[in-house]
Design a protein around this motif. Structure first.
Motif, PDB file in Angstrom:
ATOM      1  N   ALA A 105      -2.774  -2.325  -5.674  1.00 60.18           N
ATOM      2  CA  ALA A 105      -2.139  -3.086  -4.599  1.00 60.18           C
ATOM      3  C   ALA A 105      -1.808  -4.480  -5.128  1.00 60.18           C
ATOM      4  O   ALA A 105      -2.695  -5.190  -5.594  1.00 60.18           O
ATOM      5  N   THR A 153      -4.306  -0.223   8.880  1.00 58.66           N
ATOM      6  CA  THR A 153      -5.196   0.574   8.041  1.00 58.66           C
ATOM      7  C   THR A 153      -6.453   1.037   8.765  1.00 58.66           C
ATOM      8  O   THR A 153      -7.188   1.854   8.235  1.00 58.66           O
ATOM      9  N   HIS A 185      -6.156   4.163   2.809  1.00 59.02           N
ATOM     10  CA  HIS A 185      -6.251   3.570   1.467  1.00 59.02           C
ATOM     11  C   HIS A 185      -7.664   3.573   0.898  1.00 59.02           C
ATOM     12  O   HIS A 185      -8.027   2.712   0.110  1.00 59.02           O
ATOM     13  N   ARG A 194      -8.415   5.390  -1.217  1.00 59.62           N
ATOM     14  CA  ARG A 194      -8.170   5.651  -2.648  1.00 59.62           C
ATOM     15  C   ARG A 194      -8.445   4.418  -3.507  1.00 59.62           C
ATOM     16  O   ARG A 194      -8.809   4.532  -4.674  1.00 59.62           O
ATOM     17  N   LEU A 195      -8.226   3.218  -2.925  1.00 56.12           N
ATOM     18  CA  LEU A 195      -8.379   1.999  -3.715  1.00 56.12           C
ATOM     19  C   LEU A 195      -9.804   1.832  -4.233  1.00 56.12           C
ATOM     20  O   LEU A 195     -10.055   1.081  -5.153  1.00 56.12           O
ATOM     21  N   GLY A 198      -9.542  -0.435   3.099  1.00 55.97           N
ATOM     22  CA  GLY A 198      -9.830   0.859   2.491  1.00 55.97           C
ATOM     23  C   GLY A 198     -11.261   1.326   2.662  1.00 55.97           C
ATOM     24  O   GLY A 198     -11.677   2.288   2.040  1.00 55.97           O
ATOM     25  N   PHE A 212       0.801  -1.225   0.000  1.00 50.94           N
ATOM     26  CA  PHE A 212       0.000   0.000   0.000  1.00 50.94           C
ATOM     27  C   PHE A 212       0.836   1.278   0.000  1.00 50.94           C
ATOM     28  O   PHE A 212       0.291   2.372  -0.048  1.00 50.94           O
ATOM     29  N   SER A 214       2.435   2.368   2.522  1.00 50.67           N
ATOM     30  CA  SER A 214       2.455   2.949   3.862  1.00 50.67           C
ATOM     31  C   SER A 214       2.407   1.809   4.864  1.00 50.67           C
ATOM     32  O   SER A 214       1.678   0.840   4.677  1.00 50.67           O
TER      33      SER A 214
END
Lengths: 605, 641, 289
Positions: free
Chosen positions: B504, B105, B489, B491-492, B270, B99, B101
């Protein structure tokens, strides 16, 4: 749950008693032998917390008491924390966590039996068997008031046994328990108020309580058949139109309770029959359950159908072994004939009934305490709202009705709402059962149309014995109120008693003659509430103690300060207690002071 | 069977220096001079890479920032690491590889609001009790919980289903779960298509792992594997949490990737309530890494190899940064053994007792020319030092911040004055920096923090006053005007491919059984872990009188105890291929035949890590604490009959 | 971003002593009258409404109602200072004060004065729950002579937070009491020494051993103590600790009840594991063996 156990093992017999109830353990993680599968996975079992009381009963019934090992094993089986189970077990007075003999005699020392010589019985027992505690103990009302003074022996074993003594003599002479109809003097007489006018009690002594066929031959299950034709809404309408109100003491309209439950979108709905008859001086529900068990089962089936319940519980007080056996037999018979089960009467309606035994806690007759008890918790009342119709048993909509209330549904459906409502008064329709006890010639259970006066009832029972004069009548039990001999024209209706500043309560009519020691009776009432307070809220937990202490002081020397104190404590109990127990714990004492002049007039002391 | 409790450590109240092989009391001036002089000597003789900094996962973000800056600016090397290495470096490595990072999460609150919770190799009930309270809230609200652990731990006892796998078979189990999900058609095709890469190859790689094959390897019944797969895949929201049961293995980063694969397969990342949560073992191990006290990242977890990133730091720090990764803890120890690292500045760490194969660790530290230890106690490691600097206890004697497992940066506040002459870590670092030619001065922790906020976009919005106001803020927090979602995340899930960013990647992984093989001589699998009331090497937790403490024991199942003729409390000899210890027996049905358990909480009495193997994860450097091969022998031969 | 926000709550309007008050739907009466005395109410716990000291009068209700648990309903008319309310609060304080040692209960003395309560009026013979203090471990002390049976410790130990179920209410009525299984000592119970029961105890019946010993020695000076909230030094969960410090020594640890990480709960290490920073701190040896 990551429970911590104290590594005490049950005996083989304890294990057997518990396994007989619960079946063999599902895995090594819940008390069974460890298998290879157990080393690799463990699945959480069914939530069976509600079987805690039945499991405690199973051990108590078989062994007579509950050892640490037995409690531990129950906890493993049911995934209940041991401390939690300990708290539950110590709440109920019928369970012992200390060793005791397998046979224990429970001697009633409550109001009625006290008035009929329980003290003497206890004195002779103490002389013969030693101080109470082990082989015998004092007990609150056993619901055998028509046979006072009474005692109940419970003997642990497989199966457990019991014996009833009433009236008990000092020698505890054994004799066969009299048939249930012996408690219904009306059935033995003719004339006004005699057996042929009985409605709720009409089958008691007439049919064999063990025979479903007998029951059906006397209009049994005709009401259920009519119920199916009416449909749930139709039944509720009939019950509403009939004006039926609860007979447990609160006098809430039954139809409204049913309607509210039926409407709840949350499912499942539960039906609970409150058969935890524990108000001192009350035995009416016992007589119905022992004498006409199918009536209760039919009535519950109708109630369940009307309110959308698939499961009903009878919460039966633990001191009623005969009622337990008769109901157990009746449920089995009804199930065998398709009158309970997946398809009742072939109507596509599924309903079944489970009996849960109380274990010696008056408070469990409170409608929310009963839920906690069935769920396997301490029988502490819940805060309302939410009310049972919204969140009751297992947090689901629940209708709770008393035994007597439920069996009234049968005549309503059999003869129709208007015919039913034709009996009684406008505000109190139908008939009422009265538990007459104390210093009367013919104590027992009487059924009278609402509207009859207290005098009518006493006359029916033959009045006080020859040569005695009436001192007072306690209406409604320990939570009720005293009335004077000059108030016998009070109509025995909800509105009539209310207007007279008293209550029908559960139908207790305890008659006291001039030989009665009123102060002693008040002390017994105070002791009763102190013993039976669940302990949850301060006004009741401490208030009942302070009430009893003040009465003891007053019994020695009446003082104005203590009377003020009683009133103030009584007021906080009435205003601020969680449930009806605390709220009414001062009623009888208050009425004795205000109406009878106990502690205030010279006559009293 | 109660062991006498070890004497608790006393606080260090004044500096110590070594003369003629003996540590003696010194003034601060003398000790700092001696420490600085030793560093200078070694750097001048062997270059900056002969220096190693072990920073402290127990101390504040601010102190870690200054410590890594000291390493990179004053010394000029990237050889900075912390005990992060011994626990969660593989989580950081795995998560950042997928990811970008390295943080968990999700937030704790999401565990309460999820539908399925998988606790994989995590004894959180005892090791992370307050996190587990959030799990319990979730369970009480109706979430189903699955526990994957060789032992039926307190955590596992709360599970709807416990899967008791063989130690070190997490990848086969995860693969079988993945295969079952794919074969049942329960994988999230939309998510896989849009937000991931490498699915086809991954699907092929797990194909051989039928539940039945996995049952042979893991010991977990195929049916239980199926149930886990179906529950995880069909849940609307699911949380996958792990701890050291996943990361303390020689192939730990692969283990982490195997779990991440499951989240990618099902889209359980995410989104609110769905995520991946490694539970960090030390109060600020998350923050230590975030602050750049690791050899491959600059503060804000920024890529050291990115010239643009370096340039920004070089400008603010007025110094050049070596454009290459430094040594991690494991490599540092190796380099000490080979004479490449000759001096070490060790702050608040106790590797002598916390590292696997402790004897070899002592040997390697012993080869250093100059060892400076800064600590609050005279630990076993400090006893080897040339200079010992008494520090303040960060959590109660200093101001600053810590970052927890949900990436929440929270204020640490000074409640006590440090004892004796003990001093604040940052002040000590600045004093040394000044002696080495850098005129550093920070007017309190907030000034350090504000410098960090200028350099780390993830922390820019977290002023002390905002941290106070919000009771901590989770990173990233790039702006002072807003709070980001509690999960990473998101964004995914974006529909816009640009916003979605880099897909990913699934990882194709091989099963690799524990290095320390079982044989006739060493037939028992030893695994290690924590107890509720004790902590790591016991330096902190021995300080209070826990009624639960029973000292070190070797825990084994009733069946093994019977088979070996052992009774509870009996002292036995536990031997591995590396060492031998003696400990009393504790019988625990949470274990099964062949599996034994010890802690590392009482190293002064029983040095469990003399048994464990230093087989390390090649990516993250974490050792295989969870799987050693041992034997147990009675001290006194059993009498006949 | 799809962070679920709770739907906005509607407001209900009630009157409190004649004054209109608007509250979000679902609020309790207590939310509208914050200066109401409470004992069994806990801000992190489901109201048990056992003590009844917070009762108020609601028009149309036969009995008084507990402010802590009764939800405000549109149009409700609440009196917090009527004769009945004052009487009940006074009597509740008297009943408690006459049976329980309230000497360390914050607020009790003030309320007793405010409501003109006289706990002595029941006489010397009045039953009490006086009993020996239970000191069976080095971390915390149980002085049940100070227990008002508020159930908070049981709820905190049970399914509301800790889920250890080490303690329960046993017995019934005036004899009901907080107990481990079979009244075993804590060291033989399921207790994990998280101290979350101590955190919620409203009377000082449960207290840190440090506090208990210092009170006994006469060295407990709350007014001299500072409270500083920081972060725990053990695992990575990040629990907030409030350190109560007297003379540069930690004497007690609590946690903020509104903290999103702890909600006021800690484990044994966070609650009691502070001693290492002060071992050897001064000449006074604080660690006993």
């Amino acid at each position: 749950m990551d429970l911590r156990f104290r590594d005490t093992e049950p005996t083989d017999e304890e294990r057997a008693a518990i396994d007989a109830l619960l079946g063999p353990p599902a895995s090594g993680w819940v008390g069974g032998a460890r298998t290879d599968d157990d080393l690799r996975f463990a699945a959480a079992g069914e939530q069976e917390r509600d079987l805690l009381l039945p499991a405690l009963h199973a051990v108590n019934d078989r062994i007579g008491w509950i050892s640490e090992g037995a409690l531990d094993y129950i906890c493993r089986r049911l995934t209940v924390p041991p401390a939690d189970a300990y708290g539950v077990a110590t709440f109920y007075s019928m369970f012992s966590l200390k060793p005791r003999p397998s046979r224990v005699l429970h001697v009633c020392t409550d109001l009625v039996c006290e008035a009929r010589g329980a003290a003497g019985l206890c004195a002779s027992l103490e002389e013969r068997l030693g101080p109470p505690g082990l082989s015998w103990q004092r007990s609150p009302c056993l619901g055998l008031c028509e046979r006072a003074p009474a005692a109940l022996a419970l003997e642990a074993g497989d199966p457990p046994a019991h014996a009833v003594y009433g009236p008990a003599d000092a020698a505890l002479t054994e004799f066969a328990e009299p048939p249930v109809e012996a408690a219904v003097p009306q059935s033995l007489h003719s004339g006004p108020g005699a057996g042929d006018e009985l409605v709720l009690l009409r089958r008691v002594g007439v049919v064999d309580p063990g025979s479903l066929d007998d029951y059906r031959s006397t209009d049994g299950y005709a009401a259920l058949r009519r119920a199916f034709t009416l449909g749930p809404a139709g039944i509720i309408r009939e019950v509403l139109d009939a004006g039926l109100v609860g007979r447990g003491g609160a006098a809430f309209p039954t139809g409204r309770k049913w309607e509210a439950t039926a409407r709840q979108p949350d499912h499942p709905h539960y039906l609970v029959c409150n058969a935890d008859e524990s108000e001192p001086g009350t035995f009416k529900d016992r007589v119905i359950m022992e004498g006409d068990p199918f009536a209760l089962i039919e009535a519950m089936t109708i109630a369940a159908y009307a309110t959308g319940c698939r499961k009903g519980y009878i919460y039966l007080r633990g001191e009623y072994p005969r009622a337990f056996h008769r109901l157990t037999g009746a449920i089995a018979a009804a199930r065998a004939r398709g009158l309970l089960g997946d398809d009742v009467m072939g109507q596509g309606f599924a309903f079944d009934i489970e009996i849960r035994r109380g274990a010696g806690a008056y408070i469990c007759g409170e409608e929310t305490a009963i839920f906690n008890s069935i769920e396997g918790q301490r029988g502490e009342p819940r805060s309302k709202p939410p009310f049972p119709v919204e969140k009751g048993l297992f947090g689901k909509p629940t209708v709770v009705n008393n035994v007597e209330t439920l069996v009234n549904v049968l005549p309503i459906l059999l003869s129709g709402a208007s015919a039913y409502a034709a009996t009684g008064t406008e505000g109190s329709t139908g008939t009422k059962l009265f538990c007459l006890s104390g210093n009367v010639r013919r104590p027992g259970l009487y059924e009278l149309p609402f509207g009859a006066t207290l005098r009518d009832l006493l006359d029916l029972a033959g009045g006080v014995p020859e040569g005695r004069s009436l001192r007072a009548v306690l209406l409604g039990g320990a939570a009720g109120a005293f009335v004077r001999p000059d108030e016998l024209d009070i109509p025995l209706t909800f509105e009539g008693t209310r207007a007279a500043g008293t209550t029908l309560g559960s139908g207790v009519v305890l008659v006291l003659d001039d030989g009665a020691d009123l102060v002693k009776i008040l002390l017994r009432i105070a002791e009763f509430f102190r013993d039976e307070s669940c302990g949850q809220c301060v006004p009741c937990r401490v208030g009942t103690v302070r009430q009893e202490e003040a009465l003891h002081r007053l019994a020695i020397k009446p003082q104005a300060g203590d009377l003020t104190l009683l009133r103030e404590v009584g007021q906080v109990m009435r205003d601020a207690s969680i449930c009806g127990l605390g709220q009414t714990a001062w009623n009888a004492v208050e009425s004795a002071i205000d109406r009878l002049g106990v502690f205030t007039s010279e006559e009293a002391s | 069977m109660k062991q006498k409790r070890a004497e608790p450590y006393d606080r260090l109240t004044h500096p110590l220096v070594r003369d003629d092989g003996v540590l003696r009391r010194a003034t601060w001036e003398e000790a700092l001079d001696r420490a600085a002089e030793g560093f200078r000597r070694n750097i001048e003789a062997h270059g900056p890479n002969a220096f190693a900094m072990l920073s402290c996962a127990r101390s504040t973000n601010e102190m870690n920032y200054v410590a890594q800056k000291f390493t990179r600016v004053v010394v000029g090397t990237n050889n900075v690491d912390s005990c992060n290495r011994t626990c969660h470096a593989p989580s950081v490595a795995g998560l950042s590889a997928v990811f970008g990072s390295g943080g968990g999460t999700s937030s704790y609150q999401e565990v309460e609001d999820t539908d399925v919770i998988v606790m994989w190799g995590s004894a959180a009930r005892n090791a992370h009790p307050i996190f587990f309270q959030h799990v319990l809230k979730g369970i009480r609200k109706g979430a189903k919980m699955f526990a994957v652990d060789p032992r039926r731990t307190g955590t596992a006892q709360w599970a709807d289903l416990w899967l008791g796998l063989n130690v070190g078979t997490d990848i086969p189990l995860a693969h079988a779960v993945a295969r079952e999900i794919i074969h049942a058609g329960l994988h999230n095709t939309a998510f896989i298509e849009r937000a991931t890469s490498g699915f086809e190859e991954f699907a092929r790689s797990v194909e051989p792992w039928t539940p039945e094959v996995a049952e042979q390897v893991t010991g977990v019944p195929a049916e239980a594997i199926r149930r886990l797969a179906h529950a995880y895949a069909t849940a609307d929201r699911a949380q996958l949490c792990w701890t050291l049961g996943i990361t303390e293995h020689h192939n730990a980063t692969d283990n982490v990737r195997a779990l991440i694969n499951l989240a990618l397969l099902t889209g359980h990342v995410g989104r609110y309530g769905s995520g991946l949560s490694p539970l960090r073992g030390q109060n600020n191990v998350q923050g230590g890494g975030d602050m750049g006290a690791i050899p491959n990242r600059l503060p804000g977890f920024q890529d050291l190899l990115d010239p643009e990133v370096r340039a920004r730091f070089e400008q603010v720090w007025s110094n050049t940064i070596q454009p290459r990764h430094g040594l991690n803890l494991t490599e540092m120890l190796e380099a000490m053994g080979e004479g490449e690292v000759t001096t070490c500045y060790l702050i608040g760490e106790n590797p002598v007792q916390s590292e696997a194969d402790s004897l070899s660790c002592i040997k390697r530290l012993g080869m250093l020319d100059h060892l400076v230890v800064q600590d609050i106690f005279l630990t076993k490691t400090a006893q080897m030092a040339d200079v010992v600097l008494p520090a303040s206890a960060a959590w109660c004697e200093a101001d600053g911040t810590f970052t927890n497992s949900e990436r929440r940066v929270q204020r640490v506040r000074k409640a006590l004055t440090p004892p004796g002459e003990a001093r604040d870590d940052i002040e000590i670092l600045c004093d040394l920096a000044r002696r080495l030619g850098h005129d550093w001065h920070y007017d309190g922790a907030e000034e350090v923090w504000d410098e960090l906020r200028r350099l780390s976009p993830a922390h820019t919005g977290m002023s002390y006053s905002r941290l106070e106001e919000h009771q901590g803020i989770q990173w990233p927090c790039p702006s002072e005007d807003s709070i980001e979602p509690p999960y990473l995340h998101g964004r995914l899930w974006a529909t816009d491919p640009v916003a979605r960013g880099t897909p990913a990647p699934f990882a194709v992984l091989e099963h690799s059984p524990p290095v320390d093989v079982l044989d006739e001589e060493f037939p028992l699998r030893l695994t290690t872990g924590r107890r509720l009331d004790s902590y790591n090497t016991g330096v902190q937790s021995s300080g209070f009188a826990s009624p639960l403490r029973r000292g070190e024991t070797v825990e084994l199942c009733p069946e093994d105890a019977r088979r070996l003729g052992l009774t509870a409390g009996e002292e036995v000899r536990i031997s591995s291929r590396r060492g031998t210890v003696v400990a009393p027996v504790f019988i625990d049905p949470a274990l099964r035949p062949g599996l034994v358990f010890m802690t590392m909480h009482f190293p002064d009495e029983v040095d469990t890590n003399s048994l464990t193997i230093e087989a390390t994860c090649p990516i993250a450097g974490t050792a295989e604490f969870k799987a050693a091969a041992v034997r147990i022998d009675k001290l006194v031969p059993a009498k006949a009959g | 971003m799809s962070v679920p926000l709770p739907p906005p709550r509607r407001l209900v309007e009630i009157t409190v002593d004649g004054e209109p008050v608007r509250l979000p739907e679902g609020s309790t009466i207590l939310d509208a009258c914050q200066d109401t005395p409470t004992l069994c109410y806990g801000d992190t716990l489901t109201p048990k409404n056992a003590c009844r000291v917070c009762v108020v009068e609601v028009e149309g209700s036969r009995t008084l109602v507990p402010a802590c648990s009764r939800r405000a309903e549109e149009g409700m008319k609440v009196s917090t200072d009527s004769e009945r309310v004052r009487h009940s609060r006074k009597l509740v304080l008297e009943l408690l004060g006459s049976s329980v040692d309230l000497s360390t209960t914050p607020g009790a003395a003030e309320w007793i004065a405010e409501y003109d309560a006289d706990p002595q009026r029941f006489g010397q013979e009045a039953a009490t729950v006086e009993q020996p203090v239970k000191v069976d471990n080095d971390l915390y002390v149980r002085d049940y002579g100070k227990c008002i049976m508020c159930y908070k410790c049981v709820d905190a130990c049970g399914d509301q937070w800790q889920n250890s179920f080490a303690i329960t209410v046993a017995g019934r009525g005036f004899d009901s009491h907080i107990s481990t299984e079979h009244d075993a000592p804590l060291t033989d119970s399921a207790c994990v020494y998280c101290g979350n029961c101590v955190e919620v105890c409203p009377t000082g019946a449960l207290s840190f051993k440090t506090e208990f010993d210092m009170r006994a020695a006469g060295t407990w000076h709350e007014e001299e103590q500072t409270q500083t909230t920081t972060i725990c030094a053990y695992c990575g969960v990040g629990c907030n600790l409030t350190l109560h410090v007297q003379d540069n020594e930690i004497v007690k640890v609590t946690s903020p009840h509104d903290n999103p990480v702890t909600h006021g709960n800690l484990c044994i290490k966070g609650r009691f594991g502070f001693q290492h920073v002060q071992n050897g701190r001064s000449a006074k040896q604080t660690q006993k063996d």
